[in-house]
Motif scaffolding. Structure first.
Motif, PDB file in Angstrom:
ATOM      1  N   MET A  40       0.830  -1.200   0.000  1.00  0.00           N
ATOM      2  CA  MET A  40       0.000   0.000   0.000  1.00  0.00           C
ATOM      3  C   MET A  40       0.862   1.246   0.000  1.00  0.00           C
ATOM      4  O   MET A  40       1.923   1.283   0.628  1.00  0.00           O
ATOM      5  N   THR A  41       0.432   2.270  -0.721  1.00  0.00           N
ATOM      6  CA  THR A  41       1.173   3.520  -0.782  1.00  0.00           C
ATOM      7  C   THR A  41       0.296   4.680  -0.343  1.00  0.00           C
ATOM      8  O   THR A  41      -0.939   4.570  -0.303  1.00  0.00           O
ATOM      9  N   MET A  42       0.928   5.782  -0.036  1.00  0.00           N
ATOM     10  CA  MET A  42       0.180   6.994   0.304  1.00  0.00           C
ATOM     11  C   MET A  42      -0.604   7.490  -0.906  1.00  0.00           C
ATOM     12  O   MET A  42      -1.675   8.080  -0.762  1.00  0.00           O
ATOM     13  N   ASP A  43      -0.095   7.238  -2.110  1.00  0.00           N
ATOM     14  CA  ASP A  43      -0.839   7.587  -3.326  1.00  0.00           C
ATOM     15  C   ASP A  43      -2.146   6.809  -3.388  1.00  0.00           C
ATOM     16  O   ASP A  43      -3.173   7.354  -3.802  1.00  0.00           O
ATOM     17  N   ASP A  44      -2.107   5.534  -2.983  1.00  0.00           N
ATOM     18  CA  ASP A  44      -3.320   4.723  -2.970  1.00  0.00           C
ATOM     19  C   ASP A  44      -4.372   5.342  -2.048  1.00  0.00           C
ATOM     20  O   ASP A  44      -5.555   5.422  -2.392  1.00  0.00           O
ATOM     21  N   VAL A  45      -3.920   5.767  -0.869  1.00  0.00           N
ATOM     22  CA  VAL A  45      -4.852   6.338   0.110  1.00  0.00           C
ATOM     23  C   VAL A  45      -5.437   7.649  -0.405  1.00  0.00           C
ATOM     24  O   VAL A  45      -6.651   7.875  -0.345  1.00  0.00           O
ATOM     25  N   SER A  55      -2.440  17.034   0.756  1.00  0.00           N
ATOM     26  CA  SER A  55      -3.470  17.178   1.789  1.00  0.00           C
ATOM     27  C   SER A  55      -3.416  16.019   2.776  1.00  0.00           C
ATOM     28  O   SER A  55      -3.635  16.194   3.981  1.00  0.00           O
ATOM     29  N   LEU A  56      -3.102  14.837   2.263  1.00  0.00           N
ATOM     30  CA  LEU A  56      -2.981  13.671   3.128  1.00  0.00           C
ATOM     31  C   LEU A  56      -1.862  13.867   4.148  1.00  0.00           C
ATOM     32  O   LEU A  56      -2.000  13.536   5.326  1.00  0.00           O
ATOM     33  N   TYR A  57      -0.761  14.446   3.701  1.00  0.00           N
ATOM     34  CA  TYR A  57       0.388  14.646   4.591  1.00  0.00           C
ATOM     35  C   TYR A  57       0.134  15.733   5.636  1.00  0.00           C
ATOM     36  O   TYR A  57       0.901  15.857   6.591  1.00  0.00           O
ATOM     37  N   LYS A  58      -0.932  16.512   5.469  1.00  0.00           N
ATOM     38  CA  LYS A  58      -1.302  17.472   6.506  1.00  0.00           C
ATOM     39  C   LYS A  58      -1.887  16.752   7.731  1.00  0.00           C
ATOM     40  O   LYS A  58      -1.920  17.311   8.827  1.00  0.00           O
ATOM     41  N   HIS A  59      -2.349  15.524   7.520  1.00  0.00           N
ATOM     42  CA  HIS A  59      -2.933  14.737   8.603  1.00  0.00           C
ATOM     43  C   HIS A  59      -1.939  13.732   9.165  1.00  0.00           C
ATOM     44  O   HIS A  59      -1.868  13.543  10.380  1.00  0.00           O
ATOM     45  N   PHE A  60      -1.185  13.083   8.295  1.00  0.00           N
ATOM     46  CA  PHE A  60      -0.253  12.037   8.708  1.00  0.00           C
ATOM     47  C   PHE A  60       1.045  12.188   7.931  1.00  0.00           C
ATOM     48  O   PHE A  60       1.030  12.269   6.704  1.00  0.00           O
ATOM     49  N   CYS A  61       2.157  12.189   8.660  1.00  0.00           N
ATOM     50  CA  CYS A  61       3.443  12.487   8.030  1.00  0.00           C
ATOM     51  C   CYS A  61       4.103  11.272   7.394  1.00  0.00           C
ATOM     52  O   CYS A  61       5.101  11.409   6.696  1.00  0.00           O
ATOM     53  N   SER A  62       3.540  10.061   7.637  1.00  0.00           N
ATOM     54  CA  SER A  62       4.145   8.868   7.046  1.00  0.00           C
ATOM     55  C   SER A  62       3.093   7.774   6.941  1.00  0.00           C
ATOM     56  O   SER A  62       2.040   7.817   7.604  1.00  0.00           O
ATOM     57  N   LYS A  63       3.393   6.780   6.114  1.00  0.00           N
ATOM     58  CA  LYS A  63       2.493   5.634   5.985  1.00  0.00           C
ATOM     59  C   LYS A  63       2.398   4.884   7.304  1.00  0.00           C
ATOM     60  O   LYS A  63       1.322   4.387   7.663  1.00  0.00           O
TER      61      LYS A  63
END
Length: 206
Positions: A40-45, A55-63
């Motif tokens: 799974m990747t952050m791109d998938d999420v 925007s995802l990294y504003k909530h969580f800094c890593s997978k």
């Protein structure tokens, strides 16, 4: 008579931030139910939620942080479900309900696959105190029901409670569910009923 203090109002921006974070965690659980952590990747999420990766990294800094939060949220949901079962319900019925709840969420890919012994995710979770605390709380509650059910004779008293506990947990990632679903021979509800029956009644003729 003292006036009751009102809780502070949550701004619209904060509400939107929380709603987006909830959507991120739901999508992460679904992705972890469909593929291993390492795949799974952050791109998938980001794609699943429909937001930019920034925007995802504003909530969580890593997978790792994201998946840990998703697993903590899942355990919170499990504990809330267990706490909501009526106190007068017999212990075996509570265990049935837990397995059924797990299978229903597995059917919809909302139950993350249990991390393998050597997986990166397991190492991350074992270092997360919030996850460990919640896992302990859930395990203690289920263990108590197992012991109570054994005392009442509804579960074999000769079985070590921990073995029963792990067996029930294993139903949350039972491959039989996907095999039966792919066959197309049974409805989701029928699959859940069959697996619950085999889990508690076994295969021996009665």
């Amino acid at each position: 008579m003292p006036t009751q203090q009102q809780p502070p109002k949550v701004s619209f921006k904060e509400q939107m931030h929380q709603a987006r974070e909830d959507a991120i965690l739901r999508s992460t659980c679904q992705l972890l139910g469909a593929k291993p952590f390492d795949a799974m990747t952050m791109d998938d999420v980001a794609a699943a939620v429909g937001i930019a990766k920034a925007s995802l990294y504003k909530h969580f800094c890593s997978k790792e942080e994201l998946c840990s939060a998703a697993m903590v949220k899942l355990l919170d949901n499990v504990y809330a479900y267990l706490a909501g079962l009526p106190a007068e319900t017999p212990p075996q019925d509570k265990l049935h309900a837990l397995v059924r709840w797990s299978l229903e969420h597995l059917m919809t890919n909302e139950m993350p696959l249990l991390p393998g012994r050597n997986s990166t995710l397991r190492a991350v979770l074992m270092a997360n105190q919030g996850y460990l605390d919640r896992l302990e709380a859930v395990s203690c509650q289920v263990h108590a029901w197992i012991v109570e059910a054994q005392a009442q004779g509804s579960i074999q008293p000769a079985l070590p409670p921990k073995v029963v506990l792990y067996t029930l947990y294993a139903r949350a990632c039972d491959p039989v569910v996907s095999f039966l679903k792919e066959s197309g021979e049974y409805t989701d509800a029928e699959i859940v009923d069959l697996v619950v029956r085999i889990c508690f009644d076994g295969l021996a003729a009665r």
